[in-house]
Structure formats: structure tokens, C-alpha cells
Design a protein around this motif. Structure first.
Motif, PDB file in Angstrom:
ATOM      1  N   UNK A  50     122.463 -10.789  50.127  1.00  0.00           N
ATOM      2  CA  UNK A  50     123.354 -12.083  49.199  1.00  0.00           C
ATOM      3  C   UNK A  50     123.771 -11.762  47.358  1.00  0.00           C
ATOM      4  N   UNK A  51     122.471 -10.123  47.442  1.00  0.00           N
ATOM      5  CA  UNK A  51     122.841  -9.503  45.948  1.00  0.00           C
ATOM      6  C   UNK A  51     123.761  -8.272  46.304  1.00  0.00           C
ATOM      7  N   UNK A  52     124.132  -7.784  47.771  1.00  0.00           N
ATOM      8  CA  UNK A  52     125.119  -6.486  47.187  1.00  0.00           C
ATOM      9  C   UNK A  52     126.357  -7.466  47.776  1.00  0.00           C
ATOM     10  N   UNK A  53     126.371  -8.393  48.351  1.00  0.00           N
ATOM     11  CA  UNK A  53     127.662  -9.017  48.297  1.00  0.00           C
ATOM     12  C   UNK A  53     127.678  -9.828  46.729  1.00  0.00           C
ATOM     13  N   UNK A  54     126.773 -10.048  46.220  1.00  0.00           N
ATOM     14  CA  UNK A  54     127.662 -10.729  44.930  1.00  0.00           C
ATOM     15  C   UNK A  54     127.442  -9.305  43.879  1.00  0.00           C
ATOM     16  N   UNK A  55     126.864  -8.486  43.871  1.00  0.00           N
ATOM     17  CA  UNK A  55     127.118  -7.403  42.446  1.00  0.00           C
ATOM     18  C   UNK A  55     128.945  -7.187  42.396  1.00  0.00           C
ATOM     19  N   UNK A  56     129.423  -7.349  43.333  1.00  0.00           N
ATOM     20  CA  UNK A  56     130.859  -6.778  42.958  1.00  0.00           C
ATOM     21  C   UNK A  56     131.915  -8.375  42.325  1.00  0.00           C
ATOM     22  N   UNK A  57     131.122  -9.117  42.162  1.00  0.00           N
ATOM     23  CA  UNK A  57     131.422 -10.526  41.536  1.00  0.00           C
ATOM     24  C   UNK A  57     131.084 -10.428  40.567  1.00  0.00           C
ATOM     25  N   UNK A  58     129.864  -9.908  40.060  1.00  0.00           N
ATOM     26  CA  UNK A  58     129.256  -9.860  38.569  1.00  0.00           C
ATOM     27  C   UNK A  58     129.360  -9.029  37.707  1.00  0.00           C
ATOM     28  N   UNK A  59     130.310  -7.572  38.662  1.00  0.00           N
ATOM     29  CA  UNK A  59     130.476  -6.252  37.849  1.00  0.00           C
ATOM     30  C   UNK A  59     131.840  -7.104  37.302  1.00  0.00           C
ATOM     31  N   UNK A  65     124.829  -5.086  36.796  1.00  0.00           N
ATOM     32  CA  UNK A  65     124.032  -3.689  36.395  1.00  0.00           C
ATOM     33  C   UNK A  65     125.614  -2.809  35.628  1.00  0.00           C
ATOM     34  N   UNK A  66     126.256  -2.801  36.376  1.00  0.00           N
ATOM     35  CA  UNK A  66     127.458  -1.072  35.980  1.00  0.00           C
ATOM     36  C   UNK A  66     128.206  -2.172  34.877  1.00  0.00           C
ATOM     37  N   UNK A  67     128.081  -3.528  34.317  1.00  0.00           N
ATOM     38  CA  UNK A  67     128.609  -3.333  32.706  1.00  0.00           C
ATOM     39  C   UNK A  67     128.499  -2.682  31.891  1.00  0.00           C
TER      40      UNK A  67
END
Length: 81
Positions: A50-59, A65-67
Motif C-alpha cells: 500500500x505504501x509503495x502504491x501510494x507513493x507516486x500519488x503522494x509525490x 518523500x521526494x517532494x
């Protein structure tokens, strides 16, 4: 002499029944703990997925994390809710 022997046999049978039940409980506890361990591993894997799948949306939304800055505005107190 008959009654003391009868009570001794009844007591022995009672202790034997308790011993058998204790062994069965021990086996069930072992099986249950194994099931809890397996479930815990599956939940951990699902959380990672879930964290891996949500990371692109969060960015994309600027909170990942990358923002950089974690999505906070300049000068904003990080403890402020």
C-alpha cells in the motif's frame, strides 16, 4: 477398603483427563500462534504494498518523500496541526 480405592481411581482418571486437555490446549495455542504470525507477516506485506502504491500519488500531490519539505509551506511550524 473399597471406597478409598474407588476414590483413588476416580482421582487418577480426573488427573489423566486434565493432562489430556492440557496437551490439547498446548497444541491449539501453538497452532493459533503460528496463524497469528502468518497473519502478521501478510499484514506487513500488505502495508508495504500500500505504501509503495501510494507513493507516486503522494509525490504528485507534493506530500511524498521526494517532494522536499514534506508539503509544508515556508515558515510554517511543523508542530502545528
Amino acid at each position: 477398603m473399597l471406597w478409598p480405592m474407588f476414590f483413588l481411581v476416580v482421582a487418577f482418571c480426573g488427573i489423566a483427563v486434565l493432562g489430556v486437555l492440557a496437551v490439547r490446549v498446548g497444541l491449539e495455542v501453538r497452532r493459533f500462534s503460528r496463524a497469528v504470525g502468518d497473519s502478521s507477516e501478510r499484514i506487513t506485506r500488505a502495508a508495504e504494498n500500500l505504501e509503495r502504491a501510494a507513493l507516486p500519488l503522494a509525490v504528485r500531490s507534493g506530500r511524498g518523500h521526494g517532494a522536499g519539505g514534506g508539503g509544508r509551506a515556508e515558515g510554517q511550524d511543523p508542530n502545528e496541526a
